[in-house]
Enzyme design. Structure first.
Site, short mmCIF file in Angstrom:
data_model
loop_
_atom_site.label_atom_id
_atom_site.label_comp_id
_atom_site.label_asym_id
_atom_site.label_seq_id
_atom_site.Cartn_x
_atom_site.Cartn_y
_atom_site.Cartn_z
N TYR A 119 1.80 41.11 72.23
CA TYR A 119 2.50 42.38 72.37
C TYR A 119 3.00 42.88 71.02
O TYR A 119 2.86 44.06 70.69
CB TYR A 119 3.67 42.21 73.35
CG TYR A 119 4.27 43.51 73.81
CD1 TYR A 119 3.59 44.32 74.73
CD2 TYR A 119 5.52 43.93 73.36
CE1 TYR A 119 4.15 45.51 75.17
CE2 TYR A 119 6.07 45.12 73.80
CZ TYR A 119 5.39 45.91 74.70
OH TYR A 119 5.93 47.10 75.13
N LYS B 167 1.74 46.34 69.36
CA LYS B 167 2.68 47.43 69.10
C LYS B 167 2.81 47.71 67.61
O LYS B 167 3.01 48.86 67.20
CB LYS B 167 4.04 47.10 69.72
CG LYS B 167 4.04 47.18 71.24
CD LYS B 167 3.60 48.55 71.74
CE LYS B 167 3.71 48.68 73.25
NZ LYS B 167 3.24 50.01 73.73
#
Length: 317
Positions: A158, A162
């Site tokens: 993640y 991101k």
């Protein structure tokens, strides 16, 4: 109002991916409440249909996987035909994965999927709708996260994804700004969505998150976060902060990885014996929907039900 960029949201057409639930659903509803017409894109036809039916303004929904370039190109063409123009696109679709990188499967199946949906899917979304945004001199909002600024353990996929979408949006802004398209990055901390609640069902993940320093250890209500994002869309902002304090993390982001690494090492040693019990796989109801989407039975049912493979709604909601 005329619906041109900079004149408010009345009459403008905004596309939201990942619109079946969570921040995406709330964004669609709040955009509609401010007068925007909304095109919803996601993987859960029943939920998309329900969200669309409750909009205050004209809306339509499309069933599509943001990592499928052909499907997203088709959605972009149909949405432009349906509404006549596209003024803004919000790349919100995302999934998350918990657990240590060392304990992931050697093929990194779920890890890859997080990167595919969050990063590649955002790029595919942007590429599909960019011709329409160039024509309207519109706005592209990339939803990022505190994870792009502060790397934390158990979230390598993640954080990588991101960080990638943040860099992608900044680079894109430099490419298309002179052509009238504005690009923004939306930053969110832990927000009370299905994704965060799904992560919190794991005791180790929940305990580690609660031990983060204030204010990063709090879970924030989605309503104010969505309102800030909608205001950012209305203003065509370069940065949008869903929680007020996130603005203060960017000037000191250079020292945050070292500080996080020092503090996290202590916590990882504390929880070391429990780390292998962390649930593998995508978290939350959205993650479950994504995993189900990639099973042959689910895809056959969805494609057979729509006739086009995109699940376009029959008309405005």
């Amino acid at each position: 109002m005329s619906g041109r960029p900079g004149t408010g949201l009345e009459g403008q057409v905004v596309v939201v991916t990942g619109a079946a639930r969570g921040i995406g659903e709330l964004l669609a509803r709040k955009l509609s409440a401010r007068g925007a017409r909304v095109a919803l894109v996601g993987l859960e036809p029943d939920r998309l249909r329900d969200v669309c039916a409750r909009l205050h303004t004209e809306g339509a929904w499309w069933y599509a996987d943001v990592t499928d370039a052909d499907a997203m190109t088709r959605v972009a063409a149909e949405a432009a035909e349906r509404f006549g123009r596209i003024d803004a696109v919000v790349a919100n679709a995302g999934v998350a994965l918990g657990g240590t990188f060392a304990d992931d499967d050697p093929a990194l199946t779920a890890w890859r999927r997080v990167v595919e949906v969050n990063l590649i899917g955002s790029a595919i979304t942007c590429r599909a709708f960019l011709p329409a945004l160039l024509a309207s001199r519109g706005y592209f909002l990339q939803i990022a996260s505190l994870a792009a600024v502060v790397p934390v353990p158990l979230m390598t996929a993640y954080c990588a994804a991101k960080s990638g979408v943040e860099a992608f949006a900044h680079s894109l802004r430099a490419e298309v700004g002179h052509r009238g398209v504005r690009v923004g990055v939306g930053y969110l901390s832990w927000t009370d969505t299905d994704m965060v609640r799904g992560a919190d069902t794991d005791g180790v993940m929940r305990a580690l998150r609660q031990r983060l320093p204030w204010p990063a250890n709090r879970t924030y209500p989605p309503g104010p976060a969505a309102e800030r994002l909608v205001t950012g869309i209305e203003r065509r902002s370069a940065q949008v902060y869903a929680q007020w304090w996130l603005r203060g993390t960017l000037p000191v982001r250079g020292v945050l990885p070292a500080l996080t690494g020092f503090a996290a090492g202590r916590e990882m040693r504390r929880f070391e014996e429990r780390l292998r019990s962390v649930r593998r796989g995508l978290v939350g109801a959205g993650g479950a929907a994504d995993e189900a989407e990639r099973t042959p039975v689910k895809r056959a049912v969805a494609d057979g039900g729509s006739g086009e493979g995109t699940g376009r709604s029959p008309g405005p909601g």
